[in-house]
Design an enzyme around this catalytic site. Structure first.
Site, PDB file in Angstrom:
ATOM      1  N   LYS A 103     -65.893  -6.743  19.163  1.00  4.73           N
ATOM      2  CA  LYS A 103     -66.549  -6.747  20.451  1.00  4.73           C
ATOM      3  C   LYS A 103     -65.666  -5.990  21.437  1.00  4.73           C
ATOM      4  O   LYS A 103     -64.470  -5.841  21.205  1.00  4.73           O
ATOM      5  CB  LYS A 103     -66.844  -8.164  20.904  1.00  4.73           C
ATOM      6  N   SER A 115     -56.269 -13.926  21.973  1.00  6.19           N
ATOM      7  CA  SER A 115     -57.455 -13.634  22.772  1.00  6.19           C
ATOM      8  C   SER A 115     -57.382 -14.183  24.189  1.00  6.19           C
ATOM      9  O   SER A 115     -56.497 -13.842  24.946  1.00  6.19           O
ATOM     10  CB  SER A 115     -58.678 -14.169  22.033  1.00  6.19           C
ATOM     11  N   HIS A 116     -58.296 -15.065  24.514  1.00 11.40           N
ATOM     12  CA  HIS A 116     -58.425 -15.597  25.868  1.00 11.40           C
ATOM     13  C   HIS A 116     -57.509 -16.798  26.105  1.00 11.40           C
ATOM     14  O   HIS A 116     -57.523 -17.366  27.192  1.00 11.40           O
ATOM     15  CB  HIS A 116     -59.875 -16.022  26.081  1.00 11.40           C
ATOM     16  N   ASP A 166     -57.132  -9.852  25.111  1.00 12.63           N
ATOM     17  CA  ASP A 166     -57.038  -8.707  24.202  1.00 12.63           C
ATOM     18  C   ASP A 166     -58.143  -7.682  24.415  1.00 12.63           C
ATOM     19  O   ASP A 166     -58.292  -6.753  23.612  1.00 12.63           O
ATOM     20  CB  ASP A 166     -57.014  -9.175  22.745  1.00 12.63           C
ATOM     21  N   ASP A 212     -61.489  -7.788  24.358  1.00 15.52           N
ATOM     22  CA  ASP A 212     -62.769  -7.708  23.648  1.00 15.52           C
ATOM     23  C   ASP A 212     -63.890  -8.494  24.332  1.00 15.52           C
ATOM     24  O   ASP A 212     -65.054  -8.289  24.031  1.00 15.52           O
ATOM     25  CB  ASP A 212     -62.623  -8.097  22.165  1.00 15.52           C
ATOM     26  N   ARG A 213     -63.532  -9.382  25.249  1.00 16.14           N
ATOM     27  CA  ARG A 213     -64.578 -10.140  25.943  1.00 16.14           C
ATOM     28  C   ARG A 213     -64.868  -9.522  27.302  1.00 16.14           C
ATOM     29  O   ARG A 213     -64.043  -8.787  27.846  1.00 16.14           O
ATOM     30  CB  ARG A 213     -64.135 -11.586  26.165  1.00 16.14           C
ATOM     31  N   ASP A 227     -60.735 -10.132  28.826  1.00 13.87           N
ATOM     32  CA  ASP A 227     -59.833 -11.215  28.433  1.00 13.87           C
ATOM     33  C   ASP A 227     -58.484 -10.695  27.948  1.00 13.87           C
ATOM     34  O   ASP A 227     -58.177  -9.508  28.079  1.00 13.87           O
ATOM     35  CB  ASP A 227     -60.495 -12.070  27.353  1.00 13.87           C
ATOM     36  N   ARG A 243     -68.144 -27.818  21.530  1.00  9.86           N
ATOM     37  CA  ARG A 243     -69.009 -26.940  22.320  1.00  9.86           C
ATOM     38  C   ARG A 243     -70.450 -27.412  22.153  1.00  9.86           C
ATOM     39  O   ARG A 243     -70.916 -27.623  21.024  1.00  9.86           O
ATOM     40  CB  ARG A 243     -68.892 -25.496  21.859  1.00  9.86           C
ATOM     41  N   THR A 298     -61.654 -19.048  13.522  1.00 11.39           N
ATOM     42  CA  THR A 298     -62.761 -18.140  13.806  1.00 11.39           C
ATOM     43  C   THR A 298     -62.265 -16.699  13.854  1.00 11.39           C
ATOM     44  O   THR A 298     -62.965 -15.771  13.459  1.00 11.39           O
ATOM     45  CB  THR A 298     -63.403 -18.490  15.171  1.00 11.39           C
TER      46      THR A 298
HETATM   47  C1  G16 Z   1     -63.476 -15.358  18.637  1.00  7.16           C
HETATM   48  C2  G16 Z   1     -64.398 -14.581  17.751  1.00  7.16           C
HETATM   49  C3  G16 Z   1     -65.763 -14.580  18.343  1.00  7.16           C
HETATM   50  C4  G16 Z   1     -66.234 -15.993  18.600  1.00  7.16           C
HETATM   51  C5  G16 Z   1     -65.243 -16.685  19.482  1.00  7.16           C
HETATM   52  C6  G16 Z   1     -65.592 -18.133  19.793  1.00  7.16           C
HETATM   53  O1  G16 Z   1     -63.378 -14.683  19.845  1.00  7.16           O
HETATM   54  O2  G16 Z   1     -63.957 -13.263  17.597  1.00  7.16           O
HETATM   55  O3  G16 Z   1     -66.606 -13.892  17.495  1.00  7.16           O
HETATM   56  O4  G16 Z   1     -67.478 -16.018  19.211  1.00  7.16           O
HETATM   57  O5  G16 Z   1     -63.984 -16.639  18.851  1.00  7.16           O
HETATM   58  O6  G16 Z   1     -64.994 -18.963  18.950  1.00  7.16           O
HETATM   59  P1  G16 Z   1     -64.984 -20.531  19.066  1.00  7.16           P
HETATM   60  O7  G16 Z   1     -66.290 -20.949  19.672  1.00  7.16           O
HETATM   61  O8  G16 Z   1     -64.837 -20.930  17.638  1.00  7.16           O
HETATM   62  O9  G16 Z   1     -63.830 -20.920  19.947  1.00  7.16           O
HETATM   63  P2  G16 Z   1     -61.996 -14.255  20.467  1.00  7.16           P
HETATM   64  O10 G16 Z   1     -62.350 -13.491  21.709  1.00  7.16           O
HETATM   65  O11 G16 Z   1     -61.286 -15.557  20.717  1.00  7.16           O
HETATM   66  O12 G16 Z   1     -61.350 -13.433  19.406  1.00  7.16           O
END
Ligand code: G16
Length: 537
Positions: A372, A112-113, A275, A277-278, A273, A492, A17
């Site tokens: 984001k 990310s998270h 990085d 962005d959340r 989070d 999910r 993603t």
């Molecule tokens: C990434 C994407 C987001 C997405 C999220 C959820 O977020 O940048 O646009 O909504 O993954 O992904 P999934 O449901 O496939 O785990 P981040 O914050 O991880 O970069």
């Protein structure tokens, strides 16, 4: 001098993603990170003399991969690399730097998270010249290259001092180490009314989760907006995030939640989070779901100077609740529904079709960058609180009174064996044609499909983006597999029910029949062996 290093492809370098995310140990294999970075460089044109931004969230392996990427960028012909001091750049700040410095793109090093540390996760994402995540045609080209790569290239050079601001030379290329916060803070000051926020004398708790947002939040909230010292908690970025999971949800940010539910809670609570962005938004005694936050921010954005002229459109990812659509309808502007992944918003923002975007996964942002942006959401909330004099709870209740309430929850089943998760989704897809008309308790299926999106700007089509089951009366359940995990699969399940009148009910109770229907439809317990989700947000 350019050195050539023979290599062979890895079979698991398909970006998910949001870039390539794997365990640190996977990235530590010889040639692994190098193959991916070289594949990025091979897949993009226009490198000669161009500028590349590199930065990350400070997690374990960040500095090592930055040193490698700098030497490889020099060999690839870039003229300048801009790196955040200490290797630090939040994802939105990286997006901003790419844009304001006219860079060809950027490497954003983050998972990310996801947790960090030697046994945890690392990631590499490529962003394009608009500052946003590479669209699918670029990530597909990168992936294709990873399957055929035979050599990666770098220049012979020592590691550079990532902590010293200024310029150094690596081969024929200039490396510029910049303050990671300065340009981003200037942008925030342009968008929001800092004087009004200061004058409102709000109290606040911000949990940076030992991740990248710490320096940004300290500078903006404490130094520039005058919030008390200590407002920013866990404000020093650590390579392992202090052993925590830097995911700003009610499970991993429960200390903040407890602070905000206490009688002496501050006015406003927020977290970000790994990085940056959340975001997580909690008012005194009131948690705001990401889907509601998007709708409430959109409805009130005109109160901030950067959005005083109004919004051009609102975009949300498909699993995000339809609360934002109601705002768009009232404002008389278009609402867009895209697949999960911020990369799908880029074209809408570039084309001036949408101003504000958001996702259920705790991401909100606008056309100020192409990612984001956690602190942006926090500052817009603060601006709205300051301009209205209302509490978060009052804003939320007024909003629901006007628009009705989309009760919403996401159930995550983590670490499911991939085969079992795939079997669940395959069986579900096989049932789509016959689901309409079927009854589950009081719910009747009106329509069911596998979401496909045609980008209105370039006509590109993305299929298989999640199964939607829509019930008569406007409730729905959505199923998809996460594209950001690094071990097994995460299922999910997104539950949503709209009620125009009843705005004070308990979310779990309001969604109970939809949750039961979700299991009956998809056989969640049967396939996963779990009778409860691991995380409910
Ligand atoms: C990434 C994407 C987001 C997405 C999220 C959820 O977020 O940048 O646009 O909504 O993954 O992904 P999934 O449901 O496939 O785990 P981040 O914050 O991880 O970069």
């Amino acid at each position: 001098m350019i050195r050539e290093h023979p290599t062979t492809p890895f079979t698991d370098q398909k970006p998910g993603t949001s870039g390539l995310r794997k365990k640190v140990r996977v990235f530590q294999q010889p040639n692994y990170a190098e193959n991916f970075v070289q594949s990025v460089f091979d897949a993009i044109d226009g490198k000669d003399g161009a500028t590349l931004v590199i930065g990350g969230d400070g997690r374990f392996l960040n500095r090592e991969v930055i040193q490698v990427a700098i030497r490889m960028a020099a060999a690839a012909g870039f003229g300048r690399v801009i790196v955040g001091q200490g290797g630090i750049l939040s994802t939105p700040a990286a997006s901003n730097l790419i844009r304001i410095r006219g860079a060809l793109g950027g490497l954003v090093l983050s998972a990310s998270h996801n947790p960090g540390g030697p046994d945890e996760d690392f990631g590499i994402k490529y962003n394009i010249a608009n500052g946003g995540p590479a669209p699918e045609k670029v990530t597909e080209a990168i992936h294709a290259r990873t399957t055929t790569i035979t050599v990666w290239r770098d220049v012979e050079a020592d590691d550079i001092d990532l902590d010293r601001l200024g310029e150094v030379q690596v081969g024929d290329m200039v490396v510029e180490i910049v303050d990671p916060v300065a340009d981003y803070a200037v942008l925030m000051e342009k968008l929001f009314d800092f004087d009004a926020i200061r004058a409102a004398k709000l109290t606040m708790a911000f949990d940076a989760m030992s991740a990248v947002t710490g320096p940004y939040a300290t500078e903006i909230l404490e130094n520039r907006l005058g919030f008390a010292r200590g407002t920013v908690r866990n404000g020093t970025p650590l390579p392992d995030f202090g052993g925590h999971h830097p995911d700003p949800n009610l499970v991993h940010a429960h200390e903040l939640y407890e602070t905000m539910m206490a009688p002496d809670a501050p006015d406003f609570g927020a977290a970000s989070d790994g990085d940056g962005d959340r975001n997580l938004i909690i008012g005194r005694g009131r948690f705001v779901t990401p889907s509601d936050s998007l709708a409430m921010l959109a409805a009130n954005a005109h109160l901030a100077p950067g959005y005083a002229q109004g919004l051009k459109g609102i975009a949300r990812s498909m699993p995000t609740s339809a609360a934002a659509d109601r705002v768009a309808a009232k404002l008389g502007i278009p609402a867009y529904e895209t697949p999960t992944g911020w990369k799908f918003f880029g074209n809408l923002l570039d084309a001036g079709m949408a101003t504000i975007c958001g996702e259920e996964s705790a991401g909100t942002g606008s056309d100020h960058v192409r990612e984001k942006d956690g602190l942006w959401a926090v500052l817009l909330w603060l601006n709205i609180l300051a301009a209205t004099g209302k509490s978060v709870d009052q804003i939320a209740r007024d909003h629901w009174a006007t628009y009705g309430r989309n009760y919403y929850a996401r159930h995550d089943y983590e670490g499911v064996e991939s085969d079992r998760a795939d079997a669940l989704m395959a069986e579900l897809r096989g049932r789509l044609a016959t689901l309409p008309g079927e009854r589950f308790g009081d719910l009747t299926v009106e329509a069911a499909d596998d979401f496909a999106y045609e980008d209105p700007t370039d006509g590109s089509v993305s299929r298989n983006q999640g199964v939607r089951v829509l019930f008569a009366g406007g409730s729905r359940v959505v199923f998809r597999l996460s594209g950001t995990g690094t071990s097994g699969a995460t299922l999910r399940v997104y539950l949503e029910r709209f009620d125009a009148e009843r705005i004070d009910e308990d979310t779990t109770e309001m969604l109970a029949d939809i949750a039961a229907a979700a299991d009956a439809i998809a056989g969640i317990v049967r396939h996963t062996g779990r009778d409860q989700p691991d995380v409910v947000t």
